[in-house]
Design a protein around this motif. Structure first.
Motif, PDB file in Angstrom:
ATOM      1  N   CYS A 144       0.846  -1.303   0.026  1.00 18.60           N
ATOM      2  CA  CYS A 144       0.089   0.051  -0.104  1.00 18.60           C
ATOM      3  C   CYS A 144       1.050   1.334  -0.010  1.00 18.60           C
ATOM      4  O   CYS A 144       0.442   2.135  -0.604  1.00 18.60           O
ATOM      5  CB  CYS A 144      -1.157  -0.123   1.138  1.00 18.60           C
ATOM      6  N   ALA A 145       1.798   1.144   0.630  1.00 19.71           N
ATOM      7  CA  ALA A 145       2.947   2.368   0.596  1.00 19.71           C
ATOM      8  C   ALA A 145       3.584   2.463  -0.564  1.00 19.71           C
ATOM      9  O   ALA A 145       4.166   3.385  -1.012  1.00 19.71           O
ATOM     10  CB  ALA A 145       3.975   2.271   1.902  1.00 19.71           C
ATOM     11  N   LEU A 146       3.786   1.376  -1.483  1.00 20.80           N
ATOM     12  CA  LEU A 146       4.393   1.595  -2.681  1.00 20.80           C
ATOM     13  C   LEU A 146       3.587   1.812  -4.054  1.00 20.80           C
ATOM     14  O   LEU A 146       4.033   2.231  -5.037  1.00 20.80           O
ATOM     15  CB  LEU A 146       5.170   0.197  -2.896  1.00 20.80           C
ATOM     16  N   ILE A 147       2.260   1.529  -3.851  1.00 21.00           N
ATOM     17  CA  ILE A 147       1.281   1.418  -4.866  1.00 21.00           C
ATOM     18  C   ILE A 147       1.354   2.759  -6.011  1.00 21.00           C
ATOM     19  O   ILE A 147       1.072   2.678  -7.243  1.00 21.00           O
ATOM     20  CB  ILE A 147      -0.056   1.165  -4.719  1.00 21.00           C
ATOM     21  N   HIS A 148       1.877   3.819  -5.401  1.00 23.35           N
ATOM     22  CA  HIS A 148       1.787   4.973  -6.178  1.00 23.35           C
ATOM     23  C   HIS A 148       3.410   5.251  -6.651  1.00 23.35           C
ATOM     24  O   HIS A 148       3.692   6.551  -7.085  1.00 23.35           O
ATOM     25  CB  HIS A 148       1.337   6.150  -5.292  1.00 23.35           C
ATOM     26  N   LYS A 149       4.214   4.374  -6.458  1.00 28.19           N
ATOM     27  CA  LYS A 149       5.424   4.478  -6.987  1.00 28.19           C
ATOM     28  C   LYS A 149       6.358   5.614  -6.241  1.00 28.19           C
ATOM     29  O   LYS A 149       6.587   6.677  -7.056  1.00 28.19           O
ATOM     30  CB  LYS A 149       5.608   4.446  -8.761  1.00 28.19           C
ATOM     31  N   PRO A 150       6.387   5.648  -5.476  1.00 32.04           N
ATOM     32  CA  PRO A 150       6.881   6.949  -4.489  1.00 32.04           C
ATOM     33  C   PRO A 150       8.409   6.887  -4.941  1.00 32.04           C
ATOM     34  O   PRO A 150       9.101   6.037  -5.064  1.00 32.04           O
ATOM     35  CB  PRO A 150       6.843   6.662  -2.795  1.00 32.04           C
TER      36      PRO A 150
END
Lengths: 300, 242
Positions: A144-150
């Motif tokens: 969930c912390a990665l889903i927007h490609k931070p």
């Protein structure tokens, strides 16, 4: 595009949570913030993720100022807070979809980034997050912390309460994420995890004790450490603490880590002393310092 | 001198429907021993401990804890053991002194004994100055040392410690282990669970549960030899990963 922290201080009423903290995390670095509960780790994470405003100092994340560009920062960082951050009553898949939607993206768009982690929890995608085991919750929270490609990933104590197998897998995942050009700041109270970071900052009571590579920190340990053991551990500790030349005495598993104040320390003297305390099966051997030894020496 | 066993478990089993959470575990723990009880999440540790502390009745097998039978004397077990976990230990909104009085009362100590114990405990921990402060306001390390002492207030034969030192700074952690060594040297048996394998290295003997069974049980030293491992973490990974 890493993290820049300059003279950051933060206090809550009369508690100084952070006292003039400065350091940089290089682009693409896996940087560890190592310290016990109450050291200020979470406060620093919340300042960097723009959820909290510092009293003093400035900071930037991926080149963006935490005050001026806070909206922009929020689009480009991933944050996995210490406490379980997911919606317990949504399923695995619903949680992931929710976070993707919030950030205006879809699971499909960045699936590559999370694929390797997500396939491990996919068999349970219809299970509610609240019903997952600790290791699986942790994997879902990371997805969930990665889903927007931070660009920058903040992980606040991701491995607390997780068993050694899941911890090892988690650190392997972080190493692979690093290869995908993500800067990672991770905190942990567990000193053995420090060795897995490129560089670490040791933090206690809101102050940085030291910043360097794990190897360099250990190499800078100022004394020779001896592993001492005998037939009765409690007696060994008590006797060593009462020894007039002791510099530090810390139990370390089956041994006690001992350092002496004298330059010309001779292990035979110590051996005689311990024998005189009615100890038997005495062993005294040189050993390597660990991050924990360094931490305790610095915190002393 | 006769060595007495404080825990004796024989084929202890717990099933939930078709699922065997704890599968016929057999082991004993000696008086004064520091016994590490390890296992991955879901291996069956918590279920096993619940049976040992008298709050879950086994499906089959036998076990005695502090001399009492887990099937028929669960209430006696509860009175004769100490228990401390990181999640629940003390009441944050009671003062240090109130917590001591409360737990002393729960365990049936007389008023005069509670008074004595309170004095002894505060002195021992150097907490006299904060005796009237709320426990919630104390640093984590102090709380943990206090809750360990409170778990021993009724002089139990055995104390169960569930992840006792998580999150504590390394110096305080070692002070905590010194307290454990001291209790053990006075004859109290210590039963510890932890996910942190460096902690396992402090134990006299360690058991490792995998899928409901005890797959290894020995001193840390012998386990390391047996599994050709440098440390307990490697032992654990080899066992639990198969």
């Amino acid at each position: 595009m890493g993290i820049h922290i300059e003279n950051i201080s933060k206090s809550y009423k009369d508690v100084n949570a952070l006292k003039n903290i400065s350091f940089d995390v290089k682009p693409n670095e896996l940087f560890g913030l190592i310290g016990p509960d109450g050291a200020g780790k979470t406060t620093l994470f919340r300042i960097l993720t723009t959820l909290l405003i510092a009293n003093e100092g400035k900071a930037s994340v991926a080149g963006m100022d935490v005050l001026l560009d806070y909206k922009e920062i929020r689009k480009h960082v991933g944050y996995m807070p210490g406490r379980f951050s997911l919606y317990q009553d949504l399923t695995v898949e619903e949680n992931l979809k929710f976070f993707a939607t919030i950030f205006g993206t879809t699971i499909e768009e960045n699936y590559d980034l999370i694929k390797e982690i997500y396939v491990q929890i996919e068999p349970f995608k219809d299970r509610r997050a609240g019903k997952l085991s600790g290791g699986m919750k942790q994997k879902l929270a990371l997805c969930c912390a990665l889903i927007h490609k931070p660009k920058v990933l903040f992980l606040d104590e991701p491995t607390t309460g997780v068993d050694p197998v899941s911890r090892k897998e988690f650190w392997e995942m972080l190493k692979r994420l690093q290869e995908k050009n993500i800067t990672i700041l991770v905190s942990t109270p567990y000193m053995d995890e420090a060795a897995l970071c490129d560089r670490i900052a040791l933090i206690q009571d809101g102050k940085i004790l030291q910043i360097d590579t794990p190897e360099a920190i250990v190499n800078q340990y100022p004394k020779t450490i001896y592993n001492v053991s005998a037939n009765n551990m409690y007696q060994v500790i008590k006797s060593l603490k009462a020894y007039s030349h002791q510099h530090s005495v810390y139990p370390f598993g089956e041994f006690v880590h001992y350092t002496d104040t004298r330059e010309d320390f001779n292990t035979l003297d110590l051996n005689h002393y311990l024998e005189a305390q009615n100890l038997t099966n005495i062993t005294i051997e040189k050993t390597q310092a660990t991050i924990e030894d360094s931490f305790m020496e610095l915190a002393k | 001198m006769k060595i007495t066993n404080v825990i004796e478990a024989n084929g202890l089993t717990k099933m939930f429907g078709d699922f065997t959470a704890v599968n016929a575990i057999t082991f004993e723990v000696k008086k004064g021993e520091i016994f590490g009880f390890l296992g991955a999440n879901g291996a069956g540790k918590t279920t096993a401990i619940k049976m040992l502390i008298g709050i879950s009745i086994p499906t089959s097998g036998a076990a005695k804890v502090a001399g009492y039978d887990v099937f028929t004397q669960a209430e006696d077990i509860k009175k004769n053991i100490g228990y401390m976990s990181q999640k629940f230990a003390l009441y944050d909104d009671l003062t240090v002194k109130e917590n001591i009085t409360f737990f002393g009362g729960i365990y049936g100590l007389s008023k005069s004994r509670i008074k004595e114990k309170t004095k002894e405990l505060l002195e021992d921990l150097g907490l006299e100055d904060v005796a009237s402060q709320l426990v919630g306001s104390l640093p984590l390390g102090w709380k943990q040392k206090l809750s360990f002492s409170v778990a021993l207030i009724h002089d139990p034969k055995i104390v169960f410690l569930d992840e006792p030192t998580g999150g504590v700074d390394p110096i305080t952690r070692r002070q905590f282990w010194e307290m454990i060594y001291r209790a053990s040297s006075q004859g109290t048996t210590i039963f510890v669970t932890t996910h942190y394998m460096d902690e396992a290295e402090y134990c006299d003997r360690v058991s490792i549960m995998v899928n409901g069974k005890i797959e290894a049980l020995d001193t840390p030293k012998k386990l390391k030899e047996q599994f050709h491992a440098d440390n307990m973490n490697d032992v654990f990974l080899k066992l639990a990963r198969g």
